[in-house]
Scaffold this motif. Structure first.
Motif, PDB file in Angstrom:
ATOM      1  N   LEU A 153      10.590 -70.371 -76.624  1.00 32.41           N
ATOM      2  CA  LEU A 153      10.242 -68.957 -76.609  1.00 32.41           C
ATOM      3  C   LEU A 153      10.344 -68.365 -75.209  1.00 32.41           C
ATOM      4  CD1 LEU A 153       7.021 -68.861 -78.824  1.00 32.41           C
ATOM      5  CD2 LEU A 153       9.385 -68.933 -79.532  1.00 32.41           C
ATOM      6  N   SER A 154      10.554 -67.063 -75.158  1.00 38.57           N
ATOM      7  CA  SER A 154      10.552 -66.367 -73.871  1.00 38.57           C
ATOM      8  C   SER A 154       9.116 -66.114 -73.438  1.00 38.57           C
ATOM      9  CB  SER A 154      11.292 -65.046 -73.996  1.00 38.57           C
ATOM     10  OG  SER A 154      10.495 -64.135 -74.731  1.00 38.57           O
ATOM     11  N   GLU A 157       7.346 -63.604 -75.634  1.00 37.90           N
ATOM     12  CA  GLU A 157       7.047 -64.147 -76.961  1.00 37.90           C
ATOM     13  C   GLU A 157       5.828 -65.073 -76.903  1.00 37.90           C
ATOM     14  OE1 GLU A 157      11.618 -64.125 -78.688  1.00 37.90           O
ATOM     15  OE2 GLU A 157      10.870 -65.839 -77.566  1.00 37.90           O
ATOM     16  N   ARG A 158       5.749 -65.848 -75.822  1.00 36.48           N
ATOM     17  CA  ARG A 158       4.596 -66.737 -75.656  1.00 36.48           C
ATOM     18  C   ARG A 158       3.298 -65.947 -75.572  1.00 36.48           C
ATOM     19  NH1 ARG A 158       6.686 -71.620 -71.848  1.00 36.48           N
ATOM     20  NH2 ARG A 158       8.779 -71.512 -72.674  1.00 36.48           N
TER      21      ARG A 158
ATOM     22  N   MET B   1      17.988 -63.788 -78.415  1.00 38.46           N
ATOM     23  CA  MET B   1      17.843 -65.226 -78.154  1.00 38.46           C
ATOM     24  C   MET B   1      18.095 -66.020 -79.443  1.00 38.46           C
ATOM     25  SD  MET B   1      14.659 -66.887 -76.192  1.00 38.46           S
ATOM     26  CE  MET B   1      14.683 -68.580 -75.700  1.00 38.46           C
ATOM     27  N   LYS B   3      17.786 -69.209 -81.681  1.00 38.71           N
ATOM     28  CA  LYS B   3      16.977 -70.423 -81.800  1.00 38.71           C
ATOM     29  C   LYS B   3      17.659 -71.406 -82.733  1.00 38.71           C
ATOM     30  CE  LYS B   3      13.806 -68.003 -79.866  1.00 38.71           C
ATOM     31  NZ  LYS B   3      13.867 -66.588 -79.581  1.00 38.71           N
TER      32      LYS B   3
END
Lengths: 259, 342
Positions: A153-154, A157-158, B1, B3
């Motif tokens: 996660l970025s 996001e964390r 992003m 995943k």
């Protein structure tokens, strides 16, 4: 628990903290009332994080008293689990998620839903975690699921996950330690909205940030600490953003002058 | 992003290790068909590797917690002695067996206590206690082995190391059963989750309400207890105690865990991987011998494979979503973790 007519959700009275020879905190008097957002300000190393750790039961203060909802808690019995059960939730800057663990484990670590004998009810935990991720945080359609690992996660996001966790557990007092560091503008907005929601729903919040602008926007009261002591405590009406900025700068320059 | 989640076969825990194991067995079937196409070798394999597997399962938990235990060889020796001596003194079997388990748990408990309360890193603590308990074993036994032949035929002997249908060794069931138990403990139990978070990031574990010290002490106690059990499996099978009976275990046990893919920096444990890692190590030892190559080759190969798997493990380990360089990962590994200040 405690007195129904309590004034403060959390109160620290003459709290002191020593690490060996270092006196990290001295005579701290600090309180958070109902429906209140308190901005905790101070330079790096002023003792903000130590205060947070005392409030959340990670550290035991060397002296002083801690009152939760008007009732004194004995510091030896106070720990993170107790703090959780009293409805105190914390979002730390970047140290509240296990990197290699899945999201659903991160939501429930320390207070798992079990089937008895300590075995985790994985199905239920995943279900709830999924609701938090999809509905509360709004990670719909970005490919993050309950089985994702944190290290994918970025930063934003964390933080979203950590805040979502605090929201889910329905805390009375939420402590946010630099929640907007490493977040995009949109994500910051979301966090601030969330803090606003805390206030309007009759809960309390301690907000720690270096971004004075953010703090000023949402806090009702400001507490400034410097070198382990509370040096100022005033409400929003008493001070404008410019004055607050000046005030903090004065402390910073004073400190530099000393050295 | 974007995943990417592992899909299909790769999502099965320990799948790559299983594959390697199958390849190795097939290779041995080719090089030593006389041995590897008959069941006997597999039965003896399961018999003599049972203590290794029990230890490796326990060590998986320790390494997942970001610690290391080097003291289990001494546990094997000391607990074997406790059983053998008490058996000779009392003539009983069950009570000495329990005493051996208790002795193992005590050694583990002391390890945990020293490393959490005194603060000596686990690699130092367990290296020291390994010498201490080994020394004590030699001191008490005078370096002499002790025969416990009369336990043959007793109920406990049959239960622990008997042969089912005169063929299948009971200890295989015990060791594999314990491994499955450890898998459940790690992956389905709050205790296991605490272990993973402690190994992952001890500060996170602490702020999320995991009692770090008590969990570590429990893990080491469990390791000691399993060591005691492994010692009994060994002593019962051999009906003999000898002072350096634990000395051969360090390499295969550690190799099994690291080949199995348990993260060297802690936080991720693969119990199924350990099971097949042990199969690989064990089959190498058996297979190399059966293939007619000199026995000294086995240790050498196992050592090389262990080093290789540790190196691979370090290279593949990810922190913060990116691959760190070799030395950064090495710095965070269980061998050095406690040596620097947290």
């Amino acid at each position: 628990m405690g007195d129904k007519n309590f004034q403060y959700i959390l109160e620290m009275k003459n709290v002191g903290m020593r690490f060996g020879n270092v006196e990290a905190l001295r005579n701290i008097n600090f309180s958070v009332g109902k429906n209140e957002v308190v901005g905790l300000l101070g330079d790096n190393g002023a003792g903000k994080s130590t205060m947070v750790k005392i409030m959340t039961g990670v550290l035991h203060p060397t002296c002083g008293e801690l009152h939760i909802r008007g009732k004194k808690v004995t510091s030896r019995d106070y720990n993170v689990k107790k703090a959780h059960s009293y409805g105190i939730e914390t979002v730390y800057q970047d140290k509240s998620l296990g990197e290699k663990q899945t999201l659903w484990r991160n939501f429930f670590i320390g207070r798992q839903i079990t089937n008895g004998f300590g075995f985790i009810n994985i199905k239920k935990e995943k279900e709830i975690a999924n609701n938090i991720i999809m509905d509360m945080i709004g990670f719909r359609g970005v490919g993050i699921g309950v089985d994702s690992k944190v290290n994918k996660l970025s930063g934003g996001e964390r933080q979203g996950i950590a805040i979502g966790r605090a929201m889910h557990f329905d805390a009375d007092l939420i402590i946010l330690d630099e929640p907007t560091v490493s977040l995009s503008v949109k994500e910051v907005h979301k966090v601030l909205q969330f803090v606003e929601k805390i206030r309007t729903s009759g809960r309390a919040c301690v907000y720690i940030s270096h971004n004075i602008g953010h703090v000023y926007d949402i806090a009702d009261r400001f507490v400034i600490i410097d070198r382990g002591m509370v040096v100022a405590n005033f409400s929003k009406e008493e001070m404008s953003l410019e004055k607050l900025d000046e005030f903090l700068l004065r402390f910073a320059s004073k400190k530099r002058g000393d050295e | 992003m974007i995943k990417t989640e592992k899909k299909g076969l790769l999502a099965i825990e320990g799948f790559p290790v299983m594959l390697v194991f199958v390849v190795i067995i097939l290779a041995f079937m080719k090089t030593a068909p006389n041995a590897f196409l008959r069941p006997t070798i597999y039965m003896s394999f399961l018999t003599y590797n049972a203590p290794t597997l029990v230890l490796a399962a326990g060590l998986t938990l320790i390494i997942t917690a970001g610690e290391i235990d080097l003291s289990f060889p001494s546990v094997i020796a000391f607990c074997g002695m406790v059983f053998a001596y008490l058996f000779h003194i009392t003539g009983m079997i069950f009570i000495p067996f329990l005493a051996a388990l208790a002795a193992g748990a005590f050694i583990g408990y002391m390890n945990g206590l020293i490393l959490t309360k005194v603060g000596i890193p686990s690699i130092m603590t367990t290296l020291g206690t390994n010498f201490f308990w080994t020394g004590l074993t030699i001191l008490i036994s005078g370096g002499v082995s002790l025969n416990v032949n009369p336990i043959k035929g007793s109920l406990l002997h049959t239960l622990l190391v008997g042969r089912i249908g005169d063929l299948f060794p009971a200890q295989a069931i015990w060791s594999i059963g314990l491994t499955i138990f450890v898998w459940y403990l790690l992956n389905r139990h709050t205790f296991g989750e605490s272990i993973m978070f402690i190994g992952d990031n001890v500060n996170v574990a602490r702020v999320m309400g995991v009692n770090v010290d008590s969990t570590k002490i429990k893990v080491f106690t469990l390791m000691g207890l399993m060591g005691g059990f492994a010692a009994c499996l060994l002593t019962f099978e051999m009906t003999n105690f000898w002072t350096n009976q634990g000395s051969g275990f360090l390499l295969p046990v550690m190799a099994a865990v690291f080949i199995g893919g348990t993260s060297i920096t802690g936080g991720e444990g693969r119990v199924i991987g350990t099971l097949f890692g042990m199969f690989i190590v064990g089959s190498l030892e058996t297979g190399v011998t059966a293939s007619g190559v000199g026995g000294f080759w086995t240790r050498l190969t196992t050592g090389l494979i262990m080093l290789g798997s540790i190196a691979l493990n370090i290279v593949l380990d990810r922190t913060n979503g990116k691959r760190l360089c070799f030395f950064d990962n090495l710095k965070n590994s269980v061998f050095t973790k406690g040596l620097k200040k947290e």
